[in-house]
Scaffold this active site. Structure first.
Site, PDB file in Angstrom:
ATOM      1  N   GLU A 172     138.593  64.819 -69.240  1.00 44.75           N
ATOM      2  CA  GLU A 172     139.703  64.352 -68.417  1.00 44.75           C
ATOM      3  C   GLU A 172     141.047  64.585 -69.110  1.00 44.75           C
ATOM      4  O   GLU A 172     142.027  64.939 -68.476  1.00 44.75           O
ATOM      5  CB  GLU A 172     139.510  62.862 -68.108  1.00 44.75           C
ATOM      6  N   ARG A 197     124.130  58.604 -76.567  1.00 41.49           N
ATOM      7  CA  ARG A 197     123.183  57.776 -75.811  1.00 41.49           C
ATOM      8  C   ARG A 197     122.037  58.586 -75.219  1.00 41.49           C
ATOM      9  O   ARG A 197     120.953  58.060 -74.999  1.00 41.49           O
ATOM     10  CB  ARG A 197     123.920  56.959 -74.754  1.00 41.49           C
TER      11      ARG A 197
END
Length: 178
Positions: A98, A61
């Site tokens: 994560e 993006r």
């Protein structure tokens, strides 16, 4: 177009990708011509004020907003890619996610020494990807002291982590929580 009008163009998808997450979906913003144009204009004004000589965007993006800002300013665009996407020798940096590790790569020939590069991306959350891009671009010889985002999720601390690394951060919108 005001930031509140832009906020109205961003769809929130609850419980994606997992329960408790409020996903901020920018596809509804980029599919709206006036909204996309206004977003690019705001980011371009911020990048120009920061002295950008090139814009860098992270896959994927960041390519949308970063390339549009670069075109608007008449400067180059540096694509910060996922591994194995460039057909030339690259430099790379591994960084923690994560739940694992990832890697970013760049063609060092696309960067002039001491060039002022501003990072542009859609969203900053924990800041891991943006920090990796900063490290990578600095390793290639660029000066990276500004990062611009459409959205900041301040509760996740990414903008603060970037500031600790000597990078000024601006975002058009912020959303509390995740």
């Amino acid at each position: 177009m005001t930031p509140d009008a832009l906020r109205a163009l961003i769809r929130t998808v609850p419980d994606f990708p997992k329960t408790g997450i409020q996903f901020r979906d920018i596809t509804t913003l980029i599919s709206n011509g006036p909204g996309l144009a206004a977003t690019v204009e705001i980011l371009a004004e911020q990048a120009d004020a920061a002295g950008a000589k090139s814009i860098a965007g992270m896959e994927a993006r960041g390519f949308i907003f970063g390339a549009a800002v670069a075109v608007r300013l008449g400067v180059g665009f540096v694509a910060v890619r996922k591994p194995g996407k460039l057909p030339v020798p690259t430099i790379g940096v591994d960084y923690a996610l994560e739940y694992g590790m990832d890697r970013l790569e760049v063609d060092p020939a696309a960067i002039r020494q001491d060039e002022s590069i501003v990072i542009v991306d859609d969203l900053v959350a924990t800041g891991g990807t943006a920090l990796a891009a900063v490290e990578l671009l600095r390793t290639a010889g660029a000066r990276v002291d500004h990062a611009l985002f459409v959205i900041d999720l301040p509760d996740l601390g990414g903008a603060g982590r970037l500031r600790e690394a000597g990078v000024a951060v601006d975002a058009i919108l912020d959303y509390a929580g995740q």
